[in-house]
Write an enzyme that holds these catalytic residues in place. Structure first.
Site, PDB file in Angstrom:
ATOM      1  N   CYS A   1      -4.534  -3.585   2.808  1.00  0.00           N
ATOM      2  CA  CYS A   1      -4.807  -2.847   4.403  1.00  0.00           C
ATOM      3  C   CYS A   1      -5.279  -3.606   4.834  1.00  0.00           C
ATOM      4  O   CYS A   1      -5.913  -4.632   5.699  1.00  0.00           O
ATOM      5  CB  CYS A   1      -3.836  -1.340   4.652  1.00  0.00           C
ATOM      6  SG  CYS A   1      -3.272  -1.003   6.491  1.00  0.00           S
TER       7      CYS A   1
ATOM      8  N   LYS B   1      -9.654   1.919  -1.685  1.00  0.00           N
ATOM      9  CA  LYS B   1      -9.961   1.087  -0.090  1.00  0.00           C
ATOM     10  C   LYS B   1     -10.985   2.057   0.520  1.00  0.00           C
ATOM     11  O   LYS B   1     -11.326   2.984   0.323  1.00  0.00           O
ATOM     12  CB  LYS B   1      -8.267   1.944   0.722  1.00  0.00           C
ATOM     13  CG  LYS B   1      -8.650   1.200   2.090  1.00  0.00           C
ATOM     14  CD  LYS B   1      -7.473   1.499   2.911  1.00  0.00           C
ATOM     15  CE  LYS B   1      -7.123   1.531   4.279  1.00  0.00           C
ATOM     16  NZ  LYS B   1      -5.970   1.803   4.393  1.00  0.00           N
TER      17      LYS B   1
ATOM     18  N   GLU C   1       0.693  -1.179   0.237  1.00  0.00           N
ATOM     19  CA  GLU C   1       0.195  -0.484  -0.220  1.00  0.00           C
ATOM     20  C   GLU C   1       0.978   1.490  -0.032  1.00  0.00           C
ATOM     21  O   GLU C   1       1.899   1.848   0.950  1.00  0.00           O
ATOM     22  CB  GLU C   1      -0.637   0.100   1.379  1.00  0.00           C
ATOM     23  CG  GLU C   1      -2.141   1.442   1.852  1.00  0.00           C
ATOM     24  CD  GLU C   1      -2.824   1.041   3.023  1.00  0.00           C
ATOM     25  OE1 GLU C   1      -1.189   0.284   3.959  1.00  0.00           O
ATOM     26  OE2 GLU C   1      -3.696   1.897   3.625  1.00  0.00           O
TER      27      GLU C   1
END
Lengths: 332, 332
Positions: free
Chosen positions: B191, B142, B65
């Site tokens: 993540c 995300k 990331e």
């Protein structure tokens, strides 16, 4: 051994302060129950485990799935007579009442799995939660039934849960336990349910702080031709309990019926898991064995208020397919 | 070490036969990137990792990331100028193009995370998937942003993802990769997404066979007063990848930016996980390091067709709260 090392390495949690929220829980793993075993013999084993757990100070005892009998869905029954004889009409009925009476006398609550036969002739793979005063806190009927409706031709051992049982129709409720169980928010799952993250998530959305699970899980394919051995299957069982406990910031108590039952093997690996996913107590045998842990219910708070603060971090807008479709639809 | 022993103990899978469905994948873990490091220096590290992975025969390389910069959401920026300088306008832009060019020349696809700055001034924590021929397979933004909108008063280190980024608005898509990537059905997470079983489940409902994940995860609370150490945090990270890979019968490649970055520690623990949840390759350091594994995509089939046959076993009727409510609602 490796887990114990990991636990030593990882434990760095604050010590609990509010003792009123510590619940001493036992997992009462059972060794195998053969089809030929008498009901009374099996019940006496449950009562002996209950007494061991009570002697160690447990206030809640978790027994396996279908704890009063062998795992009978492995057999194809021609008639419902033999099948219904494996199930319970009313709970507690006379056959199982000695367990209920002993638990109330000891002031211990319990979870126990059993084949439920309703007045209108339906069958469920069920579990009930009994408070220390003997009252029924709640009932759960297994939703994720594995196996098949039709018997596998020529196979000695079957998995006929989808044939013998109706799908659970009570959803995934939680219950606020009385002060004798530290006011815990309790949920129940049965066996295969523990591998389905949806089941845990619904319980956690309803505040679960401790999830009780009984299981009978094959150690190998009793008909042969297997790709998974007992070590992998036991690890999968614990992986499911540990990860879902962590991701839902809840305690979990997962309890096996284990060992060689009627010529088919069942894994053990019963364990008590903390809200960090760590195993804090684990069965060492494949037989009747009690494991005990002090579950600090407030240890759920770190997860529920930070990493897994659902209100702050979940994004249901993007979860639609979970309820809108059943099977997988890959891209073309 | 303990994992290696476990893996040896557990591995009893059939050997693959259809070599056209074996994809050699690399995880390109990165050590820390300091705020003072030049963009070009960091890009050269990515290119060096790409070349190492290609030399080992990898066809798909997974980077972390926010791979082109330090983990900048730890800093509170007064103005958007400094913040926008950490983000990419257009992809590939001139600053990152050498990575894209080198990958195409080597015939290697990749996943890379970056701060995305759109033409209309919005920011996302994004990742793109590039095919070996240089074409863009897909983009992901995300969805599970951790942290806070408002800075924590007086704290040196912040976690301001909710301030700097919009929530991802592209859902959880999957893509069918070209034959150069073994026709894999690929999904992406970033993540914190990996800790949310809903994200994995939506990918699996869309057929995912391999999930790419980059992460920057704190090894400890850089502001002090911590209840979780690096060992526990690394274990949580792997537990999430392993369990969700298993419960969704998919491969997973989870790749860290690791080590001491700007005075804050990041965990490593990058790993490649098989559809049984077993780690088959794992980083040994907290620095720049390539891990490689042959991923047999057909190894997903056992899970997808048996234990986790969604069409046969899921019961969406009872999953309603997952989409109907956001936060937990405990019983009274």
């Amino acid at each position: 051994m490796k887990r114990a090392a990991l636990n030593r390495e990882c434990i760095a949690m604050p010590t609990p302060t509010d003792h009123s929220r510590i619940l001493r829980v036992a997992g009462a793993q059972m060794g195998p129950t053969q089809r030929a075993d008498s009901r009374r013999h099996t019940l006496d084993r449950l009562i002996a485990l209950l007494e061991q757990a009570a002697a160690r100070g447990a206030k809640l005892v978790v027994f396996p799935e279908l704890a009063f009998t062998t795992f009978f869905p492995r057999w194809f029954f021609d008639s419902t007579r033999e099948l219904d004889a494996c199930c319970e009409r009313g709970m507690p009925n006379a056959a199982v009442r000695p367990l209920f009476d002993r638990a109330r006398a000891l002031g211990v609550g319990f979870y126990v799995g059993y084949g439920e036969l309703t007045d209108d002739g339906r069958r469920f793979n069920s579990a009930i939660l009994i408070a220390p005063d003997g009252s029924e806190l709640g009932k759960y009927r297994k939703i994720h039934l594995p196996g098949s409706v039709e018997p596998r031709p020529g196979a000695r051992f079957q998995q006929l849960e989808k044939r013998y049982f109706d799908y659970g129709d009570l959803g995934f409720p939680t219950w606020r336990a009385p002060a004798t169980l530290a006011g815990a928010v309790l949920g129940m799952l049965i066996c295969n349910d523990r591998r389905w993250p949806e089941a845990w998530r619904v319980l956690a959305l309803r505040g679960a702080e401790l999830v009780c699970i009984g299981y009978n899980s094959a150690a190998y394919d009793p008909n042969g031709g297997d790709a998974e051995n007992a070590a992998l299957r036991t690890w999968h069982s614990q992986l499911a309990a540990q990860s879902n406990a962590y991701m839902n910031a809840t305690w979990a108590v997962a309890v096996a019926k284990a060992g060689e039952e009627d010529g088919a093997g069942l894994i053990g690996g019963s364990c008590i898991v903390d809200p960090n996913g760590r195993i804090v107590a684990e069965a060492a045998t494949l037989g009747d064995e009690v494991i005990v842990a002090d579950c600090d219910l407030d240890a759920c708070r770190q997860g529920k208020e930070k990493m897994f603060n659902f209100a702050a971090h979940r994004r249901p807008r993007w979860y639609g397919p979970i309820t809108e479709q059943t099977g997988a639809i890959p891209p073309e």
